[in-house]
Design a protein around this motif. Structure first.
Motif, PDB file in Angstrom:
ATOM      1  N   GLU A 214       2.509 -23.470  -7.529  1.00  0.00           N
ATOM      2  CA  GLU A 214       2.807 -24.640  -8.348  1.00  0.00           C
ATOM      3  C   GLU A 214       1.670 -25.019  -9.293  1.00  0.00           C
ATOM      4  OE1 GLU A 214       5.677 -25.867  -8.467  1.00  0.00           O
ATOM      5  OE2 GLU A 214       6.661 -25.174  -6.641  1.00  0.00           O
ATOM      6  N   THR A 219       2.561 -16.834 -11.171  1.00  0.00           N
ATOM      7  CA  THR A 219       2.504 -16.942  -9.718  1.00  0.00           C
ATOM      8  C   THR A 219       1.670 -15.818  -9.132  1.00  0.00           C
ATOM      9  OG1 THR A 219       4.738 -17.880  -9.722  1.00  0.00           O
ATOM     10  CG2 THR A 219       3.908 -17.091  -7.617  1.00  0.00           C
ATOM     11  N   TYR A 249       7.270 -31.394  -1.426  1.00  0.00           N
ATOM     12  CA  TYR A 249       8.546 -30.690  -1.259  1.00  0.00           C
ATOM     13  C   TYR A 249       8.335 -29.493  -0.339  1.00  0.00           C
ATOM     14  CZ  TYR A 249       6.256 -29.054  -5.536  1.00  0.00           C
ATOM     15  OH  TYR A 249       5.335 -28.669  -6.473  1.00  0.00           O
ATOM     16  N   GLU A 252      10.322 -23.668   0.810  1.00  0.00           N
ATOM     17  CA  GLU A 252      11.444 -22.927   0.241  1.00  0.00           C
ATOM     18  C   GLU A 252      11.669 -23.264  -1.229  1.00  0.00           C
ATOM     19  OE1 GLU A 252      12.655 -23.548   4.628  1.00  0.00           O
ATOM     20  OE2 GLU A 252      11.359 -24.470   3.132  1.00  0.00           O
ATOM     21  N   GLU A 253      11.471 -24.534  -1.596  1.00  0.00           N
ATOM     22  CA  GLU A 253      11.664 -24.938  -2.994  1.00  0.00           C
ATOM     23  C   GLU A 253      10.661 -24.239  -3.899  1.00  0.00           C
ATOM     24  OE1 GLU A 253      12.378 -29.247  -3.644  1.00  0.00           O
ATOM     25  OE2 GLU A 253      12.163 -29.402  -1.477  1.00  0.00           O
ATOM     26  N   SER A 254       9.421 -24.141  -3.459  1.00  0.00           N
ATOM     27  CA  SER A 254       8.394 -23.461  -4.251  1.00  0.00           C
ATOM     28  C   SER A 254       8.705 -21.977  -4.405  1.00  0.00           C
ATOM     29  CB  SER A 254       7.014 -23.629  -3.614  1.00  0.00           C
ATOM     30  OG  SER A 254       6.541 -24.946  -3.802  1.00  0.00           O
ATOM     31  N   LYS A 256      11.612 -20.529  -4.360  1.00  0.00           N
ATOM     32  CA  LYS A 256      12.726 -20.357  -5.295  1.00  0.00           C
ATOM     33  C   LYS A 256      12.283 -20.522  -6.747  1.00  0.00           C
ATOM     34  CE  LYS A 256      16.303 -21.872  -2.044  1.00  0.00           C
ATOM     35  NZ  LYS A 256      17.270 -22.947  -1.706  1.00  0.00           N
ATOM     36  N   ARG A 257      11.332 -21.429  -6.960  1.00  0.00           N
ATOM     37  CA  ARG A 257      10.853 -21.655  -8.330  1.00  0.00           C
ATOM     38  C   ARG A 257       9.892 -20.562  -8.793  1.00  0.00           C
ATOM     39  NH1 ARG A 257      10.903 -27.455  -7.276  1.00  0.00           N
ATOM     40  NH2 ARG A 257       8.790 -27.366  -6.450  1.00  0.00           N
ATOM     41  N   GLU A 258       9.102 -20.031  -7.865  1.00  0.00           N
ATOM     42  CA  GLU A 258       7.992 -19.162  -8.250  1.00  0.00           C
ATOM     43  C   GLU A 258       8.284 -17.665  -8.127  1.00  0.00           C
ATOM     44  OE1 GLU A 258       5.224 -20.277  -9.593  1.00  0.00           O
ATOM     45  OE2 GLU A 258       5.850 -22.363  -9.403  1.00  0.00           O
ATOM     46  N   THR A 259       9.345 -17.283  -7.413  1.00  0.00           N
ATOM     47  CA  THR A 259       9.634 -15.861  -7.229  1.00  0.00           C
ATOM     48  C   THR A 259      11.100 -15.579  -7.516  1.00  0.00           C
ATOM     49  OG1 THR A 259      10.123 -16.158  -4.866  1.00  0.00           O
ATOM     50  CG2 THR A 259       7.844 -15.655  -5.460  1.00  0.00           C
ATOM     51  N   SER A 260      11.470 -14.305  -7.481  1.00  0.00           N
ATOM     52  CA  SER A 260      12.862 -13.933  -7.755  1.00  0.00           C
ATOM     53  C   SER A 260      13.176 -12.595  -7.089  1.00  0.00           C
ATOM     54  CB  SER A 260      13.095 -13.822  -9.271  1.00  0.00           C
ATOM     55  OG  SER A 260      12.255 -12.813  -9.830  1.00  0.00           O
ATOM     56  N   GLU A 264      11.911 -12.835  -3.432  1.00  0.00           N
ATOM     57  CA  GLU A 264      12.353 -14.195  -3.116  1.00  0.00           C
ATOM     58  C   GLU A 264      13.195 -14.206  -1.839  1.00  0.00           C
ATOM     59  OE1 GLU A 264      15.357 -17.691  -4.812  1.00  0.00           O
ATOM     60  OE2 GLU A 264      14.809 -16.002  -6.104  1.00  0.00           O
TER      61      GLU A 264
END
Length: 351
Positions: A214, A219, A249, A252-254, A256-260, A264
């Motif tokens: 974050e 990342t 938060y 898991e939220e991080s 989802k935002r930072e990887t794919s 992920e």
């Protein structure tokens, strides 16, 4: 080279050691008290003899026996009739019902090993299987899988996985396969650590993760891989709590935002299994049946592998998370003898 039923029992007796409640209390399939392998072998033989097959008799019997008892039935069938029971079942059954029955007839360790082998051999890679098995099994189970894979195929599982995957996804899979001792060392180090320093240790790792994601432009995936792959479930849960306080938060939220992609999926599986393996599998089952079409391979795999472990707890978590029971979702999403067998494995409705 076949893996003996005796070896299966010895190797997998450690399988449930991580469950806080007795695993048999959480299983939907348990050993039959009035068990006679010879009688069962004769019933199965009659069910497949002559024209037509009595699928109902087959599914009612096999689902009502533990895996260890099914192995004894296989031996009795071979002794009585000189034929391999699994081969006969394959010849008499078909489709998804056959796949489910063959899975039930396979010893648990051999089943995991064959799933991994099939996931990485042939055209393409079934990343979903790699993620599910390597994220959800205990370190002891992974060690057993690696040893059994080598014995069965005379190959190194880590090398096969490495040759079929790439990037940070491969790196995390390799870490999980190596069953790094760092996790147990870190947990045991609490014995030598001041109670005042242990929470600081958790906060330190949560800070490292926060800065790698974050607070960073781009990342640092390697940091996520290294920390999440090398720590025990107990340690990770403490880190997640500290991360929540720091970031505001959930982990898991991080992710989802930072990887794919595959990374992920694998990171999320590691985090979810560290929190609760039954909850992870409840979600896995739900999404295997949600929407158009059914991911039958996942549905079969989870129902087979968890029926003697924690399927009752999975059912409980499923009902908490979703607007229907696992039983009712299976009933509405499948059909025929395949559905009957799955519902018997499910062991009841929670509506």
């Amino acid at each position: 080279m076949a893996i003996s039923a005796v070896l299966q029992k010895e190797i997998y007796k450690k399988r449930h050691s991580f469950v806080s409640i007795s695993p048999m209390l959480q299983a939907t399939v348990k050993a039959s008290r009035n068990f006679n392998a010879t009688d069962d072998a004769e019933i199965l033989y009659k069910a497949m003899k002559g024209i037509g097959t009595d699928e109902e008799a087959i599914l009612q019997l096999l689902v009502a026996r533990s895996n260890a008892q099914r192995q004894q039935i296989k031996v009795a069938f071979k002794t009585l009739f000189g034929k391999d029971l699994v081969d006969r079942l394959k010849g008499e059954l078909g489709g998804k019902f056959e796949t489910l029955v063959v899975g039930l007839m396979t010893p648990p360790l051999a089943y995991d090993v064959s799933l991994l082998r099939n996931a990485i051999k042939g055209a393409g890679t079934d990343e979903k299987v790699l993620v599910e098995i390597l994220a959800s099994r205990t370190p002891e189970q992974v060690k057993d899988i690696v040893a059994a894979y080598r014995k069965e195929y005379d190959n190194d599982l880590e090398e096969d996985v490495s040759g079929d995957t790439s990037g940070h996804f491969k790196r995390l899979l390799v870490i999980l396969l190596q069953v790094n001792l760092l996790s147990s060392v870190l947990v045991s180090s609490r014995l030598y650590m001041s109670p005042l320093l242990y929470p600081f240790d958790m906060f330190l790792w949560s800070q490292v993760l926060f800065k790698a994601g974050e607070q960073k432009f781009g990342t640092d995936e390697q940091t996520f891989v290294t920390i999440l792959g090398n720590r025990s479930a107990e340690h990770l849960r403490k880190v997640f709590d500290a991360y929540m306080k720091l970031a505001g938060y959930e982990m898991e939220e991080s992710i989802k935002r930072e990887t794919s992609g595959g990374l992920e999926d694998l990171l999320l599986a590691v985090v979810k299994c560290a929190r609760s393996v039954p909850t992870y599998f409840a979600e896995t089952l739900y999404y295997a049946m949600k929407g158009a079409g059914t991911d039958d391979n996942t549905l079969i795999r989870v129902m087979v592998t968890r029926s003697e472990v924690d399927l009752l707890e999975i059912r409980t978590e499923f009902r908490k998370l979703f607007a229907c029971s696992l039983f009712s979702m299976i009933k509405g999403d499948t059909g025929g003898d395949y559905r009957k067998a799955l519902l018997l494995l499910c062991g009841g409705d929670d509506e």
